[in-house]
Design an enzyme around this catalytic site. Sequence first.
Site, PDB file in Angstrom:
ATOM      1  N   ASP A 137      40.976  31.346  44.908  1.00  8.79           N
ATOM      2  CA  ASP A 137      40.167  32.155  43.996  1.00  8.79           C
ATOM      3  C   ASP A 137      40.368  31.671  42.564  1.00  8.79           C
ATOM      4  O   ASP A 137      41.496  31.655  42.060  1.00  8.79           O
ATOM      5  CB  ASP A 137      40.551  33.637  44.129  1.00  8.79           C
ATOM      6  N   HIS A 141      35.851  37.648  31.433  1.00  9.96           N
ATOM      7  CA  HIS A 141      36.847  38.324  32.279  1.00  9.96           C
ATOM      8  C   HIS A 141      38.258  37.909  31.859  1.00  9.96           C
ATOM      9  O   HIS A 141      39.148  38.758  31.733  1.00  9.96           O
ATOM     10  CB  HIS A 141      36.592  37.973  33.750  1.00  9.96           C
ATOM     11  N   GLU A 186      36.341  43.502  42.583  1.00 11.58           N
ATOM     12  CA  GLU A 186      36.012  42.402  41.677  1.00 11.58           C
ATOM     13  C   GLU A 186      34.693  41.790  42.143  1.00 11.58           C
ATOM     14  O   GLU A 186      34.578  41.343  43.295  1.00 11.58           O
ATOM     15  CB  GLU A 186      37.116  41.340  41.631  1.00 11.58           C
ATOM     16  N   GLU A 244      32.392  39.000  42.609  1.00 14.05           N
ATOM     17  CA  GLU A 244      32.546  37.542  42.627  1.00 14.05           C
ATOM     18  C   GLU A 244      31.489  36.935  43.539  1.00 14.05           C
ATOM     19  O   GLU A 244      30.829  37.614  44.321  1.00 14.05           O
ATOM     20  CB  GLU A 244      33.929  37.141  43.165  1.00 14.05           C
ATOM     21  N   ASP A 266      36.665  40.720  45.727  1.00 11.53           N
ATOM     22  CA  ASP A 266      38.109  40.461  45.768  1.00 11.53           C
ATOM     23  C   ASP A 266      38.826  41.764  45.395  1.00 11.53           C
ATOM     24  O   ASP A 266      39.207  41.982  44.247  1.00 11.53           O
ATOM     25  CB  ASP A 266      38.437  39.335  44.769  1.00 11.53           C
ATOM     26  N   ARG A 302      45.452  47.054  40.940  1.00 10.40           N
ATOM     27  CA  ARG A 302      45.872  46.651  39.584  1.00 10.40           C
ATOM     28  C   ARG A 302      47.320  47.017  39.281  1.00 10.40           C
ATOM     29  O   ARG A 302      47.992  46.309  38.517  1.00 10.40           O
ATOM     30  CB  ARG A 302      44.964  47.301  38.543  1.00 10.40           C
ATOM     31  N   GLN A 340      49.445  44.486  41.130  1.00 14.31           N
ATOM     32  CA  GLN A 340      49.232  43.188  40.481  1.00 14.31           C
ATOM     33  C   GLN A 340      49.994  43.085  39.154  1.00 14.31           C
ATOM     34  O   GLN A 340      50.657  42.078  38.873  1.00 14.31           O
ATOM     35  CB  GLN A 340      47.726  43.007  40.227  1.00 14.31           C
ATOM     36  N   LYS A 364      46.420  41.543  45.978  1.00 14.69           N
ATOM     37  CA  LYS A 364      45.133  40.958  46.353  1.00 14.69           C
ATOM     38  C   LYS A 364      44.967  40.749  47.864  1.00 14.69           C
ATOM     39  O   LYS A 364      43.846  40.768  48.369  1.00 14.69           O
ATOM     40  CB  LYS A 364      44.985  39.571  45.703  1.00 14.69           C
ATOM     41  N   THR A 423      39.667  40.835  51.369  1.00 17.39           N
ATOM     42  CA  THR A 423      38.639  40.198  50.542  1.00 17.39           C
ATOM     43  C   THR A 423      37.372  40.204  51.388  1.00 17.39           C
ATOM     44  O   THR A 423      37.391  39.718  52.517  1.00 17.39           O
ATOM     45  CB  THR A 423      39.024  38.737  50.207  1.00 17.39           C
ATOM     46  N   GLU A 435      38.089  46.309  33.645  1.00 17.08           N
ATOM     47  CA  GLU A 435      37.402  46.078  32.376  1.00 17.08           C
ATOM     48  C   GLU A 435      36.481  47.247  32.006  1.00 17.08           C
ATOM     49  O   GLU A 435      36.407  47.652  30.848  1.00 17.08           O
ATOM     50  CB  GLU A 435      36.574  44.789  32.456  1.00 17.08           C
TER      51      GLU A 435
END
Length: 422
Positions: A131, A138, A204, A206, A238, A242, A245, A258, A262, A369
């Site tokens: 990834d 971002h 996420e 993607e 993904d 948080r 992480q 993560k 996915t 975000e």
Amino acid sequence: MTLKSFIDVHPDSHFSLQNLPYGVFKPGKEQKARIGVAIGEYVLDLSAIAGAGLFNEPLLKDSECFFQNSLNMFLALGRPAWKEARATIQRLLSGTDEPTLRDNASLRERSLFSMDQVELLLPAAIGDYTDFFSSMHHAKNCGTIFRGPENPIPVNWFHLPIAYHGRASSILLSGTDIIRPRGQSFPVGNSPPYFGPSLKLDFELEMAAIVGPGNELGKPVDIDKAEDLIFGLVLMNDWSARDIQAWEYQPLGPFLGKSFGTTISPWIVTLEALEPFACDAPKQEPHPLPYLTEKKSKNYDIALEVQIKPTGHKEGSVVTKSNFKYLYWTLPQQLVHHTSNGCNLRPGDLLGTGTISGPDRESLGCLLELTWNGQKPLSLQNGAVRKFLEDEDEVIISGCCQGNGYKVGFGTCTGRILPALL
Ligand code: CA
């Protein structure tokens, strides 16, 4: 060029005759998996077309590639074979000068299945998954949130497409539920670190490239040849915890925050189908090193959208609208950098782009975000408010290119959050 199929395809369908995305499906529970392409509301069974002897060009004539339960054999054949297949399928499905499939009721019955009656499977056997982190917006936002506004983007980011090696075993097909992960996160005060269900579960937005023929170990790929090694793209979510992480990522990068899941969309849209939607990539400053310098850098204009649909809601709420074209590092640059040390890619490998955030508040690609790490909750329809995902929330990603009177789309990539295990 106006292309039309004898099959009725609505102008709003993602699966036009210009698209023809590839997937793997079973017509019924007891039947074997095989390769198909989506056309309107139908799936065309390529094993039936091959069985009828209609792939009679040199590279596909004797191939068993459409009788497999993954696209890997077809991916390994490379772009000349992909072009042959596309030309044949487009010709057979066009209504005008080609009666072979249109006028053969028995063949139509054997080869065309209603999409809502088939079982879709993962399109490729994915041996490795990497990834990237290719959106500057971002990278800047995450850097600011995790490390502060002073130099949020590390200096290396502007010289190389940064990535981490993801977990291939937990790549899931769209529609698969996600169990909220448990894990370790920051201690509060003098307490030991927290261990329990993630309290900051995120999506996420993607996309991901599916690798075609790959390269031999020890033989890096030249930037001018990189595009030929990429078969096509899928949508990807993904999923990210948080809190896990933020506690685990230094100094080695993402791990258990993560690897619990996915999700990818079932249909691979080929680069041939995306070519009419190619556009300039953002200007890269500083200029990349020679091995990453393209004669012409390009992106694709693919409109992307994410909805969150809480339990009990009839419809999802749109939380962001972004676009593939915002990516700073291009697909060929990602692939070339990946192989620059001699690392070998193999057919079916998955290369995620990283979260695709745009420049505006409305185009941010994840809740981290959008809510600024939970500090600015997001309002959904019907009074619902989210800092991060709650149990039973469904996340629906969609992506589409708008042509003149037709669409080349990816369908959706969905997943619903189930409560953590006790
Ligand atoms: Ca990611």
